[in-house]
Design an enzyme around this catalytic site. Structure first.
Site, mmCIF file in Angstrom:
data_model
loop_
_atom_site.group_PDB
_atom_site.id
_atom_site.type_symbol
_atom_site.label_atom_id
_atom_site.label_comp_id
_atom_site.label_asym_id
_atom_site.label_seq_id
_atom_site.Cartn_x
_atom_site.Cartn_y
_atom_site.Cartn_z
ATOM 1 C CG ASP A 269 -3.623 -3.462 -6.777
ATOM 2 O OD1 ASP A 269 -4.800 -3.138 -7.046
ATOM 3 O OD2 ASP A 269 -2.633 -2.742 -7.017
ATOM 4 C CE LYS A 276 -2.558 -3.656 -10.258
ATOM 5 N NZ LYS A 276 -1.707 -2.546 -10.707
ATOM 6 C CG ASP A 346 -4.157 -0.242 -10.348
ATOM 7 O OD1 ASP A 346 -3.985 -0.903 -9.294
ATOM 8 O OD2 ASP A 346 -3.582 -0.483 -11.430
ATOM 9 N NE ARG A 350 -0.853 6.535 -5.198
ATOM 10 C CZ ARG A 350 -0.335 6.915 -6.347
ATOM 11 N NH1 ARG A 350 -0.457 8.173 -6.761
ATOM 12 N NH2 ARG A 350 0.342 6.058 -7.094
HETATM 13 N N1 BES Z 1 0.581 -2.460 -6.574
HETATM 14 C C1 BES Z 1 0.704 -1.561 -7.672
HETATM 15 C C2 BES Z 1 2.157 -1.242 -8.022
HETATM 16 C C3 BES Z 1 2.989 -2.377 -8.538
HETATM 17 C C4 BES Z 1 3.076 -2.620 -9.892
HETATM 18 C C5 BES Z 1 3.749 -3.148 -7.678
HETATM 19 C C6 BES Z 1 3.875 -3.643 -10.363
HETATM 20 C C7 BES Z 1 4.548 -4.160 -8.149
HETATM 21 C C8 BES Z 1 4.606 -4.410 -9.487
HETATM 22 C C9 BES Z 1 -0.003 -0.247 -7.340
HETATM 23 O O1 BES Z 1 -1.107 -0.350 -6.530
HETATM 24 C C10 BES Z 1 -0.452 0.340 -8.619
HETATM 25 O O2 BES Z 1 -1.296 -0.243 -9.242
HETATM 26 N N2 BES Z 1 0.123 1.483 -9.006
HETATM 27 C C11 BES Z 1 -0.213 2.129 -10.205
HETATM 28 C C12 BES Z 1 -0.419 3.591 -9.908
HETATM 29 C C13 BES Z 1 -1.060 4.366 -11.015
HETATM 30 C C14 BES Z 1 -2.497 3.919 -11.200
HETATM 31 C C15 BES Z 1 -1.006 5.844 -10.687
HETATM 32 C C16 BES Z 1 0.933 1.936 -11.191
HETATM 33 O O3 BES Z 1 2.080 1.883 -10.762
HETATM 34 O O4 BES Z 1 0.657 1.767 -12.363
HETATM 35 ZN ZN ZN Z 2 -1.166 -1.966 -5.264
HETATM 36 MN MN MN Z 3 -2.876 -0.700 -7.612
#
Ligand code: BES
Ligand code: ZN
Ligand code: MN
Length: 500
Positions: A269, A276, A346, A350
């Protein structure tokens, strides 16, 4: 598989050489078999304990090299604390502690499965063995200098001596399947994304056929036909093609509705166009921990011939920025027919789950669905690395998961769902958007999004394992970055409530 030990059971004996491990209570008392094995050493343990201030506290150890009067290379006394009220979890932990004390140079070790009150029972011995196996796991496939670094190069032969060998072996059979399931999950999570991309992940699930799981791989064409544009949109910027894998184990009554487990499998990701920051991005190779858990669980259920019909469905993609990648503002039509406005690329997990959950509910009409996903950083803010976030539309399922968590030590904590959060994901241009109004309550708005794709009011629970699936709390039974979290929890859920 990187299990660094070979396990066997044998009757109580006094080993002549190698490493010997015995358990004592918080009064330094040993059991009869241990006393017999250590007789020639006289009061050695008592004296050493005094010198080391070892009191037999649970999980502590007294480590004696070349113990006088014995031919052993090492005698390790492990404290079991108050041994009158030991629970299953305690035996699991003791197995882990014992394994952790075996030096990397040892080629063989004997463990006397006994507490001062008597020999461990068969299921207690089996938990001990499971704990040892989980602890022994190391992911060292890419370490080429193991020998120079003093790391274990060959697996150590561990013999657990017991009062009833046949009973111990029998009790261990199902645990062996569970142990392997956890290790399969850990291996998948630990593997880097240049090796484990969606096609390769799907290929590895074919191993499940060996234990009797039916495996079906849906390629891009098949998913297009089904209308899985939400999942496909996430993978479109990657040079690696997306896959969905369906795994089926039919150990239950013919025609009985299955239980279903759904996993987020984002092999890497980057965040996509909403990229990111660089710091720590390497951890996102573990963003498929939910899918890995489902694979490990399917192995465990099949290997122990669980009397249940179970399906596992995992969506496997890579989230990359590219000229062809999905953009913020794009609108996709999911398999459910609902249109989704992408606000942040990101928030991709979902989008993957939306289609696989819909597909699983429609195709299999399961008794319930549990999904696992490393979904949000916000759940780590809320719960740290100790509990996974639990969201559910069904109190019974939620309670059962909570109980299975307490029994296995894979803890969950229930979080809320409600229309007040749900309205945050209404979109100006489409039916729903993929992020909430702001950062606050981010794990909840993510769960609300997923809930909109649970078809036909299927009982459903969502486990946000961002804090537990990798880089989680190290314990006596886990020293691995990829924890394999959830395999034991869900195996227990099935065993306690859904087997005929
Ligand atoms: N895979 C990430 C979540 C994650 C973050 C898992 C750190 C393990 C450690 C997910 O896809 C993500 O990026 N989520 C974002 C959502 C936001 C953009 C609404 C997040 O949590 O920042
Ligand atoms: Zn993710
Ligand atoms: Mn993500």
């Amino acid at each position: 598989m990187s299990g660094a030990m070979k396990l066997g059971f044998a009757p109580f004996t006094a080993p002549a050489k190698g490493v010997l491990i015995v358990f004592c209570d918080d009064g330094l008392k040993l059991g009869a078999a241990a006393r017999k094995a250590l007789k020639p050493a006289g009061d050695l343990i008592a004296r050493a304990a005094r010198a080391e201030r070892f009191t037999g506290k649970s999980g502590s150890a007294l480590d004696l090299i070349m113990p006088a009067g014995l031919k052993l290379s090492r005698l390790i006394v492990i404290g079991a604390g108050k041994t009158r009220d030991l629970k299953q979890k305690d035996f699991l932990k003791l197995g882990g502690v014992a394994m952790g004390k075996i030096p990397s140079t040892a080629s063989e070790a004997t463990v006397i499965a006994e507490v001062p009150n008597g020999a461990m029972k068969a299921h207690e011995t089996a938990e001990l063995a499971l704990g040892a196996q989980l602890r022994a796991y190391v992911f060292n496939r890419y370490k080429t200098k193991r020998k120079e670094n003093g790391e274990r190069t060959e697996s150590v032969a561990v013999t657990i001596t017991v009062s009833d060998v046949a009973a111990a072996r029998k009790a261990f059979v199902p645990r062996e399947g569970i142990a392997k399931g956890v290790l399969i999950a850990r291996d998948l999570v630990n593997e880097p994304a240049n090796v484990l991309y969606p096609e390769e992940f799907a290929r590895r699930t074919l191993n499940l056929k060996k234990v009797g799981v039916a495996v079906e791989v849906l390629d891009v064409k098949a998913m297009k036909k089904l209308g899985m544009n939400s999942l496909l949109g996430v993978g479109i910027g990657s040079a690696r093609e997306s896959r969905t894998v369906v795994m089926r184990w039919n150990g239950g009554k013919k025609g009985d509705a299955p239980v279903a487990f759904i996993g987020k499998g984002v092999c890497f990701d980057t965040g996509g166009i909403s990229i990111k920051p660089a710091g720590g991005m390497e951890d996102m190779k573990g963003d498929m921990a939910g899918a890995a858990c489902v694979v490990g669980l399917m192995h465990a259920l099949a290997a122990r011939k669980a009397r249940v019909n179970a399906v596992g469905v995992i969506g496997i993609v890579e989230n990359m920025p590219d000229g062809k990648a999905q953009r913020p503002g794009d609108i996709v039509t999911s398999m459910s027919g609902q249109t989704i406005e992408i606000i942040n690329t990101d928030a991709e997990g979902r989008l993957v789950l939306a289609d696989v959950l819909w597909y699983a509910a429609k195709r299999f009409k399961p008794k319930f669905m549990v999904d696992l996903a490393t979904l949000t950083g916000a759940i780590i803010v809320a719960l740290g690395h100790e509990h996974a976030g639990l969201f559910a539309n069904d109190d019974k399922l939620s309670d059962r998961l909570t109980k299975a968590g307490l029994a296995t030590g894979e803890l969950v904590w229930r979080m809320p769902l409600s229309p007040d959060y749900d309205k945050q994901i209404d979109s100006k241009f489409a039916d729903v958007k993929n992020t909430g109004a702001g950062r606050w309550g981010g794990a909840i708005t993510a769960a609300q999004f997923i809930q909109r794709f649970v078809a036909d009011k299927t009982p459903w629970a969502h486990l946000d394992i961002a804090g537990t699936g990798f880089d989680s709390r190290q314990s006596d039974i886990n020293k691995s970055w990829g924890s394999g979290w959830g395999v034991r929890l869900l195996d227990r859920l099935v065993a306690d409530y859904y087997e005929r």
